[in-house]
Design a protein around this motif. Structure first.
Motif, short mmCIF file in Angstrom:
data_model
loop_
_atom_site.label_atom_id
_atom_site.label_comp_id
_atom_site.label_asym_id
_atom_site.label_seq_id
_atom_site.Cartn_x
_atom_site.Cartn_y
_atom_site.Cartn_z
N ALA A 41 0.84 -1.19 0.00
CA ALA A 41 0.00 0.00 0.00
C ALA A 41 0.87 1.24 0.00
O ALA A 41 1.99 1.24 0.50
N SER A 42 0.33 2.32 -0.55
CA SER A 42 1.05 3.59 -0.50
C SER A 42 0.99 4.12 0.93
O SER A 42 0.10 3.74 1.71
N PRO A 43 1.89 5.01 1.30
CA PRO A 43 1.85 5.57 2.65
C PRO A 43 0.51 6.24 2.98
O PRO A 43 0.02 6.11 4.11
N VAL A 44 -0.10 6.93 2.04
CA VAL A 44 -1.39 7.56 2.31
C VAL A 44 -2.47 6.49 2.51
O VAL A 44 -3.33 6.62 3.39
N GLU A 45 -2.42 5.42 1.72
CA GLU A 45 -3.37 4.33 1.91
C GLU A 45 -3.22 3.71 3.30
O GLU A 45 -4.21 3.38 3.96
N LEU A 46 -1.98 3.57 3.76
CA LEU A 46 -1.75 3.05 5.10
C LEU A 46 -2.33 3.98 6.16
O LEU A 46 -2.94 3.53 7.14
N MET A 47 -2.14 5.27 5.98
CA MET A 47 -2.69 6.25 6.92
C MET A 47 -4.21 6.16 6.97
O MET A 47 -4.81 6.12 8.05
N LEU A 48 -4.83 6.12 5.80
CA LEU A 48 -6.29 6.07 5.75
C LEU A 48 -6.83 4.74 6.28
O LEU A 48 -7.88 4.70 6.94
N SER A 49 -6.12 3.64 6.03
CA SER A 49 -6.57 2.35 6.59
C SER A 49 -6.40 2.36 8.11
O SER A 49 -7.19 1.76 8.84
N GLY A 50 -5.38 3.09 8.60
CA GLY A 50 -5.23 3.25 10.04
C GLY A 50 -6.40 4.01 10.64
O GLY A 50 -6.87 3.69 11.73
N LEU A 51 -6.90 5.02 9.94
CA LEU A 51 -8.06 5.77 10.39
C LEU A 51 -9.29 4.86 10.45
O LEU A 51 -10.03 4.87 11.43
N ALA A 52 -9.49 4.06 9.41
CA ALA A 52 -10.63 3.13 9.40
C ALA A 52 -10.52 2.12 10.53
O ALA A 52 -11.49 1.85 11.24
N GLY A 53 -9.33 1.57 10.72
CA GLY A 53 -9.13 0.59 11.78
C GLY A 53 -9.33 1.20 13.16
O GLY A 53 -9.96 0.60 14.03
N CYS A 54 -8.80 2.39 13.35
CA CYS A 54 -8.90 3.07 14.65
C CYS A 54 -10.36 3.35 15.00
O CYS A 54 -10.82 3.04 16.10
#
Length: 138
Positions: A37-50
């Motif tokens: 995943a791209s770094p931004v995708e990782l950030m956004l998936s972190g938001l969804a997970g959180c």
């Protein structure tokens, strides 16, 4: 703490403090190999997970009759060199028998109070450089 180690080209392999590997890469059109995943995708998936974890914590057994719980994160980017995220649409798609009033409250509590990732999107970032063992001024 997370340490991210360059794997060549645009690929980085990070490891969480619990030993989970996380691969980030750029798409092929940006010079990467699309290995993760791209770094931004990782950030956004972190938001969804959180937010998802927060909602399940707040709702606890009230989600027993849930047949669908999906979170979609869609972002809008600045039209400049950094292409920073300027707007995030966080969509909770939930089906089943759930107390709607309590569900709404749980989502708002997550985003407004509990979700570390949501609050961190407003963080001040202070980069430091250690070059060949010496801290360098930036």
């Amino acid at each position: 703490m997370i340490k991210s180690v360059w794997q060549g080209k645009k690929t980085f392999k990070a490891q969480s403090k619990f030993g989970h590997d996380i691969i980030s890469d750029a798409p092929t059109e940006s010079g990467g190999d699309d290995n993760g995943a791209s770094p931004v995708e990782l950030m956004l998936s972190g938001l969804a997970g959180c937010t998802g974890i927060d909602v399940t914590n707040i709702m606890k057994e009230r989600l027993n009759d849930t047949t669908k719980f999906e979170i979609t994160v869609d972002d809008e980017r600045e039209d400049n060199t950094s292409r920073s995220v300027k707007y995030v649409n966080l969509i909770f798609d939930i089906e089943g028998e759930v107390d709607l009033k309590k569900l709404k409250r749980a989502i708002k509590l997550s985003v407004d109070k509990y979700c570390t990732v949501a609050h961190s999107l407003k963080a001040t970032i202070e980069p430091k450089l250690i070059y060949n063992g010496n801290e360098e001024e930036l």
